[in-house]
Scaffold this motif. Structure first.
Motif, PDB file in Angstrom:
ATOM      1  N   GLU A   1     -23.907  47.363 -47.007  1.00 29.71           N
ATOM      2  CA  GLU A   1     -23.397  47.508 -48.465  1.00 29.71           C
ATOM      3  C   GLU A   1     -24.239  46.418 -49.203  1.00 29.71           C
TER       4      GLU A   1
ATOM      5  N   PRO B   1     -21.809  43.406 -53.017  1.00 27.46           N
ATOM      6  CA  PRO B   1     -20.179  43.862 -53.094  1.00 27.46           C
ATOM      7  C   PRO B   1     -19.535  43.132 -54.105  1.00 27.46           C
TER       8      PRO B   1
ATOM      9  N   GLY C   1     -15.783  42.814 -53.983  1.00 25.27           N
ATOM     10  CA  GLY C   1     -15.240  43.525 -52.795  1.00 25.27           C
ATOM     11  C   GLY C   1     -14.375  44.790 -52.861  1.00 25.27           C
TER      12      GLY C   1
ATOM     13  N   THR D   1     -16.195  47.290 -50.485  1.00 25.92           N
ATOM     14  CA  THR D   1     -16.219  46.920 -49.099  1.00 25.92           C
ATOM     15  C   THR D   1     -14.635  47.071 -48.640  1.00 25.92           C
TER      16      THR D   1
ATOM     17  N   ALA E   1     -22.526  43.181 -45.306  1.00 26.12           N
ATOM     18  CA  ALA E   1     -22.374  43.165 -46.908  1.00 26.12           C
ATOM     19  C   ALA E   1     -23.422  42.140 -47.322  1.00 26.12           C
TER      20      ALA E   1
ATOM     21  N   GLU F   1     -24.900  39.886 -50.120  1.00 22.42           N
ATOM     22  CA  GLU F   1     -24.579  39.253 -51.589  1.00 22.42           C
ATOM     23  C   GLU F   1     -25.270  37.890 -51.625  1.00 22.42           C
TER      24      GLU F   1
ATOM     25  N   LEU G   1     -15.236  37.489 -50.427  1.00 23.20           N
ATOM     26  CA  LEU G   1     -15.586  38.174 -49.102  1.00 23.20           C
ATOM     27  C   LEU G   1     -14.850  37.729 -47.660  1.00 23.20           C
TER      28      LEU G   1
ATOM     29  N   THR H   1     -20.812  39.206 -43.925  1.00 25.41           N
ATOM     30  CA  THR H   1     -21.423  38.857 -45.088  1.00 25.41           C
ATOM     31  C   THR H   1     -22.773  37.901 -44.828  1.00 25.41           C
TER      32      THR H   1
ATOM     33  N   ALA I   1     -23.520  51.855 -51.417  1.00 24.13           N
ATOM     34  CA  ALA I   1     -23.743  50.875 -52.247  1.00 24.13           C
ATOM     35  C   ALA I   1     -23.521  51.198 -53.691  1.00 24.13           C
TER      36      ALA I   1
END
Length: 288
Positions: free
Chosen positions: A62, A65, A68, A71, A84, A86, A95, A108, A130
């Protein structure tokens, strides 16, 4: 008067707070510089997650996110592993809270997805699911398409006009370079539109979720680098006939003859297979 907030529509049964509360607690105001528009509607995040298919296998990746919402939908839908990416450090705490609810299933990576080799992340089959930041959505997709065989599926949200271009057929106004490259490598299926009011803040455009499935083999033989140059030349002067727009690549008339194309045709009328034939002709002639 503003519309009432349906908290139930924003609160999944995962024990975590509603998304609006998460945003307030962590100070996650959406920032235009990061292309952020947060999606709260669980009906929509659930639909997006389900469009990914069998996400209980392999890796879901993703991008962006944020607080979230998607997510949580992915993990709640049974994703075996979510990675994820980010770039907004403010989202780190959010997260981490989600990861605590689903131990060992969420990783993450803090950074810019444009700088990360997404095709090498996690185990296959890889699916990218996403709500992409619109300011980098197209460059991200083009980068992933260069390694399309590394992915099982993409389920992505773009501005509607981008999806129209991805799925456009020859002879339509939206048909162009992005259409050719994407359809050469993948099957494209627009799924549903998303009203701006589903986001905070609401974007100025309608969004569309699209499913993009890489083909086992490209639609026709060609080198991607050459195909990109051919389509750049052809669509760079799309009002001109091929015999004029392709001059930068060599003897345009000869190239068209080798590809079995009418040199008086215009780029927007040429099917994907025709551009692949042109790319092969260019390579055979040593023109690029």
């Amino acid at each position: 008067m503003s519309d009432p907030i349906d908290v139930a529509a924003e609160t999944p049964g995962d024990g975590l707070p509603p998304l609006r509360e998460v945003i307030a607690t962590h100070g996650l105001d959406a920032r235009r510089s990061l292309g952020q528009n947060f999606l709260f509607d669980l009906n929509l995040t659930g639909r997006i997650a389900r469009a990914g298919g069998e996400i209980d296998q392999g890796t879901v990746i993703e991008i962006g996110p944020g607080p979230g919402g998607l997510t949580r939908a992915l993990l709640g839908a049974g994703a075996r592993r979510v990675i994820a990416i980010e770039r907004d450090s403010r989202c780190r705490g959010v997260l981490a809270e989600i990861a605590a609810v689903w131990p060992s299933r969420l990783e993450t990576i803090e950074g810019d997805a444009l700088d990360i080799d997404v095709a090498a992340l996690g185990e296959a089959p890889r699916r990218v699911i996403a709500n992409l930041p619109y300011n980098v959505a197209t460059p991200l997709l083009i980068g992933w398409l260069r390694h399309a065989s590394a992915f099982e599926r993409f389920v992505l949200m773009f501005q509607k006009e981008v999806v129209d271009r991805l799925a456009a057929r020859p002879g339509t106004k939206d048909y162009g370079r992005l259409s050719v490259i994407t359809q050469w490598l993948c099957e494209v299926r627009p799924l549903f539109d998303v009203n701006p009011r589903a986001f905070t803040p609401p974007p100025k455009v309608v969004s569309t979720v699209v499913r993009i499935d890489p083909r086992p083999q490209p639609l026709a033989p060609a080198r991607m680098e050459t195909l990109e140059r051919v389509t750049a030349a052809a669509f760079g002067q799309r009002r001109k006939m091929l015999r004029a727009s392709l001059k930068a690549l060599g003897d345009a008339e000869a190239l068209c003859a080798a590809a079995g194309l009418d040199p008086t045709a215009r780029a927007e009328t040429i099917p994907v297979e025709g551009f692949a034939a042109l790319a092969r002709a260019v390579d055979a002639a040593g023109s690029v």
